[in-house]
Design an enzyme around this catalytic site. Structure first.
Site, PDB file in Angstrom:
ATOM      1  N   CYS A   8      42.356 -11.074 -16.179  1.00  0.00           N
ATOM      2  CA  CYS A   8      43.573 -11.722 -16.949  1.00  0.00           C
ATOM      3  C   CYS A   8      44.761 -11.154 -16.123  1.00  0.00           C
ATOM      4  O   CYS A   8      45.315 -10.103 -16.192  1.00  0.00           O
ATOM      5  CB  CYS A   8      43.512 -11.381 -18.096  1.00  0.00           C
ATOM      6  SG  CYS A   8      44.875 -11.962 -19.293  1.00  0.00           S
ATOM      7  N   CYS A  59      46.344 -17.793 -13.352  1.00  0.00           N
ATOM      8  CA  CYS A  59      45.742 -17.436 -14.499  1.00  0.00           C
ATOM      9  C   CYS A  59      44.440 -17.855 -14.459  1.00  0.00           C
ATOM     10  O   CYS A  59      43.855 -18.527 -13.802  1.00  0.00           O
ATOM     11  CB  CYS A  59      46.511 -18.485 -15.520  1.00  0.00           C
ATOM     12  SG  CYS A  59      45.527 -18.384 -17.080  1.00  0.00           S
TER      13      CYS A  59
HETATM   14  N1  DGL Z   1      43.399 -16.055 -18.500  1.00  0.00           N
HETATM   15  C1  DGL Z   1      44.878 -15.302 -18.844  1.00  0.00           C
HETATM   16  C2  DGL Z   1      45.423 -14.925 -17.735  1.00  0.00           C
HETATM   17  O1  DGL Z   1      45.020 -14.802 -16.444  1.00  0.00           O
HETATM   18  C3  DGL Z   1      45.861 -15.723 -19.712  1.00  0.00           C
HETATM   19  C4  DGL Z   1      45.467 -16.742 -20.889  1.00  0.00           C
HETATM   20  C5  DGL Z   1      46.209 -16.569 -22.335  1.00  0.00           C
HETATM   21  O2  DGL Z   1      45.609 -15.736 -23.237  1.00  0.00           O
HETATM   22  O3  DGL Z   1      47.395 -16.967 -22.380  1.00  0.00           O
HETATM   23  O4  DGL Z   1      46.711 -15.107 -17.560  1.00  0.00           O
END
Ligand code: DGL
Length: 277
Positions: free
Chosen positions: A85, A196
């Site tokens: 993440c 993301c």
């Molecule tokens: N998948 C996450 C990232 O790489 C974030 C998604 C979220 O919870 O806003 O930033």
């Protein structure tokens, strides 16, 4: 242990890798790890109780991710933790590394490879609202893309669209086009960073709606290479384990369609973990 050291599996099992995200985005990273090292025991944990992370302030995020990861590490006893993440990695890595004596691999926006790749010196940065405005991200731009013009788009809606896609609903092309429009306002941007982990899951749709061909860059493969470099030499020869376990932090009405999507991705078992923070 230094995170650059090679590790040995603890006990007599294949190396166990914990892949963590707020939602389903880390599956894009898990898929790359599975492709490179199919013999690893993968556990995918998602914090659906506190999702989304991209709109949370930094302090709340640090406290939450720290609590969830501590509980997960106790439960799973992983050999490697992958914080799949960007939003979390850009704020919590030092803290997690301080209390876990195994390697912790984080995901950071692929700004450096994008800057190396871009000929036009105009790159796009597509992340959550948190990631695109974070100091950590600005530092990456200053260090590796100082001579580039960076067009930033922070979108929480896109994260939701990716979540819904895994649950079976097709993304709305008009919405995707509108969100990506700033990158195509001129002809200059030739490389777009998917900062993301949810967004590589929408890559076919992005390619379909983009008005011209650009290079889309994410960090999944680099993370998988990093994980591979930390594993003992014999790991590549282990029999492949194509299925994985998922851990959710909330059991709610949405969990049913979520689990359906996880199963389609190769998940064979779902556990729950409650975290009070
Ligand atoms: N998948 C996450 C990232 O790489 C974030 C998604 C979220 O919870 O806003 O930033």
């Amino acid at each position: 242990m230094n995170s650059g050291d090679n590790i040995l599996p603890s006990g007599n099992h294949p190396p166990r890798i914990l892949v963590f995200d707020s939602g389903i985005g880390g599956l894009s990273v898990l898929a790359e790890i599975r492709r490179k090292t199919p013999g690893c025991d993968l556990v995918y944990a998602l914090d659906n109780q506190a999702f989304p992370y991209g709109t949370k302030d930094e302090e709340a995020l640090v406290v939450r991710v720290d609590a969830v990861l501590r509980a997960l590490i106790n439960r799973v006893a992983p050999d490697i933790v992958v914080v799949a993440c960007n939003t979390a990695s850009t704020v919590v890595l030092p803290r997690i590394r301080a209390h876990f004596n195994k390697p912790v691999v984080g995901v950071v926006p692929a700004i450096k490879p994008a800057a190396l790749h871009s000929r036009s010196r105009h790159i796009g940065l597509l992340g959550t609202p948190g990631t695109v405005q974070r100091l950590y991200t600005q530092k990456l731009i200053d260090d590796f893309a100082a001579d580039c013009t960076v067009v930033r788009v922070g979108s929480a809606e896109l994260v939701e669209i990716a979540e819904r896609k895994l649950r079976g609903s097709a993304p709305d092309s008009a919405r995707l086009e509108a969100i990506l429009a700033p990158f195509f306002a001129t002809d200059a941007v030739d490389t777009i960073v998917l900062a993301c982990t949810h967004f590589p899951l929408l890559l076919p749709e992005f390619q379909r709606v983009a008005p011209r061909t650009v290079h889309w860059m994410d960090s999944g493969e680099a993370i998988a290479r990093r994980v591979e470099s930390l594993l003992p030499a014999g790991t590549a020869a282990l029999p492949s384990l194509p299925r994985f376990t998922a851990i959710l932090t909330a059991s709610n009405p949405d969990a049913e369609s979520l689990i359906f999507g996880l199963e389609a991705f190769g998940c064979h078992r779902v556990d729950y973990l409650s975290v009070h923070h």
